[in-house]
Design a protein around this motif. Structure first.
Motif, PDB file in Angstrom:
ATOM      1  N   LYS A  77       0.849  -1.202   0.000  1.00 11.52           N
ATOM      2  CA  LYS A  77       0.000   0.000   0.000  1.00 11.52           C
ATOM      3  C   LYS A  77       0.876   1.240   0.000  1.00 11.52           C
ATOM      4  N   ASN A 118       0.231   5.266  -0.826  1.00 18.84           N
ATOM      5  CA  ASN A 118      -0.810   6.246  -1.134  1.00 18.84           C
ATOM      6  C   ASN A 118      -0.526   7.045  -2.397  1.00 18.84           C
ATOM      7  N   TYR A 130      -5.521   0.918  -7.366  1.00 17.67           N
ATOM      8  CA  TYR A 130      -6.363   0.510  -6.241  1.00 17.67           C
ATOM      9  C   TYR A 130      -6.209  -0.974  -5.906  1.00 17.67           C
ATOM     10  N   PHE A 174      -4.756  -2.306  -2.490  1.00 19.81           N
ATOM     11  CA  PHE A 174      -5.517  -2.619  -1.291  1.00 19.81           C
ATOM     12  C   PHE A 174      -5.639  -4.133  -1.102  1.00 19.81           C
ATOM     13  N   SER A 183      -6.411  -2.276   4.879  1.00 25.91           N
ATOM     14  CA  SER A 183      -5.602  -1.475   3.954  1.00 25.91           C
ATOM     15  C   SER A 183      -6.212  -0.093   3.745  1.00 25.91           C
ATOM     16  N   TYR A 210      -4.762   3.564   4.576  1.00 27.86           N
ATOM     17  CA  TYR A 210      -4.712   4.601   3.541  1.00 27.86           C
ATOM     18  C   TYR A 210      -5.165   5.955   4.094  1.00 27.86           C
ATOM     19  N   PRO A 212      -1.330   7.707   6.032  1.00 26.80           N
ATOM     20  CA  PRO A 212      -1.094   7.913   4.597  1.00 26.80           C
ATOM     21  C   PRO A 212       0.369   7.898   4.186  1.00 26.80           C
TER      22      PRO A 212
END
Length: 385
Positions: free
Chosen positions: A58, A60, A69, A72, A120, A124, A128
């Motif tokens: 992950k 950001n 995406y 995630f 996840s 996020y 972050p």
């Protein structure tokens, strides 16, 4: 007596169920960790950040700027160091088997993936800056499922299971949350996100009761959707992979050490090239034609072995390694033909050596101009004695 018979029926039904997905997830976690190890080395507590990003941790900035995406999902199956892998896989082996037998494989897949993704997503929003990965969110989610299961079905499950949940699972949740708050490097937002999602899902999704031999179609369809999401996410990760390429040469204990190892291997190979050349010239000074080229051959082989041990990092490092490899292989051919060539045509042999040294000089100039920036990029400073 009737209550005891009912409890026995419950336990027999539970023990008789298999838990293939738990073992499959354990295998995926281990397999991905080995690939990451081959790409950037293994550490007790850490893994090369470039490798983590490449495999789908992950991040950001990559989610926001490039719409990745799928991270995630992929981040649930990655781990940051051997200790992280060991602890999470042990916890999954314990609680995963129990949840899969209670809820069935189809519902277990949905619970694991949904709680992991929720962890996840929580990371996020609430952490972050972190490059994060791990199954902890999903595992906390399974703990939440187990605790809620014990409360929701307290009137129909055996008393032994209720006591086990109360005395084992609930304290584990509290201890691990407290540990997460006290250790800065732990992403507790993922733990809480997974835990809360597990509790909510367990209030909605029913467990697979002892008389149920097969999950209803809706849950089997959910399993298929989960598998498609996981496979699709990792397909995206591997298509976009831009980290260090996996190599058996990278199977070492220190993440990030491949940069230093590469530089040292190239240095040793370059030194061996010039040592082999000097040994060859010295041997060929003998006027009776009895030159012993064994030292030159040994130095040349040392250079080739050093390059063989050099880890693969990226295309640029491979290009420089390949150029030096060509020089050493050409030198090997020159050494092997030295005796006969000098007897037949010394001028031709001298011209071949002169061309080889000229190419080696150009390579050295290019490499020295490049490697200072390369080392600085990876946090190293080139020094001269």
């Amino acid at each position: 007596m009737r209550e005891a018979t009912k409890d026995q029926h419950f336990f027999r039904a539970l023990v008789g169920r298999s838990n293939p997905l738990t073992y499959l997830i354990l295998g995926i976690n281990l397999g991905l960790f080995v690939l990451m190890w081959m790409s950037g080395g293994m550490g007790l507590l850490s893994t090369d950040p470039d490798v983590l990003r490449g495999f789908g941790a992950k991040a950001n900035n990559l989610i926001d700027n490039q719409g990745e995406y799928w991270r995630f999902v992929t981040s649930i199956f990655l781990h940051i160091g051997f200790l992280h892998l060991l602890l999470n896989n042990y916890a999954l082996w314990i609680v995963g088997q129990e949840i899969e037998r209670l809820y069935g494989s189809s519902r277990f897949a949905l619970l694991y993936l949904a709680t992991g993704v929720a962890g996840s997503v929580a990371s996020y929003f609430y952490n972050p800056e972190a490059l994060s990965a791990g199954a902890s969110g999903a595992i906390f989610g399974l703990f939440g499922v187990m605790a809620t299961f014990g409360f929701r079905y307290r009137k129909e499950i055996p008393a032994a299971i209720r006591r086990d949940i109360l005395t084992r699972v609930v304290p584990l949740i509290l201890i691990n949350l407290g540990f997460g708050f006290s250790v800065q490097m732990i992403d507790n937002s993922a733990h809480i996100g997974g835990l809360v999602t597990g509790i909510l899902l367990a209030l909605i999704i029913p467990y697979q009761r002892p008389h149920e031999k097969m999950s209803p179609m809706v849950w089997r369809a959910a399993l298929a959707v989960c598998l498609v999401i996981i496979i699709g996410s990792f397909t995206q990760a591997f298509r976009r992979y831009d980290g260090p390429p996996p190599s058996l040469a990278n199977l070492r204990l220190s993440p990030g050490s491949q940069v230093a190892d590469y530089w040292n291997s190239m240095r040793d190979a370059r030194n061996a090239f010039y040592q082999a050349d000097a040994a060859m010239i010295e041997a060929l000074k003998k006027p009776d034609g009895s030159a012993d080229l064994s030292s030159a051959k040994e130095f040349n082989q040392q250079g080739l072995r050093a390059l063989n041990d050099a880890p693969r990092i990226d295309d640029e490092t491979d290009m420089h390694r390949q150029k030096l490899l060509e020089l050493l292989n050409d030198q090997k051919g020159l050494i092997e033909s030295s005796g006969q060539a000098l007897q037949r045509n010394r001028g031709e042999w001298t011209a071949r050596r002169k061309d080889l040294i000229s190419r080696a000089t150009r390579f050295a100039e290019d490499y020295d101009a490049w490697d200072t920036g390369f080392l600085k990029k990876h946090g190293y400073e080139k020094t001269q004695n």
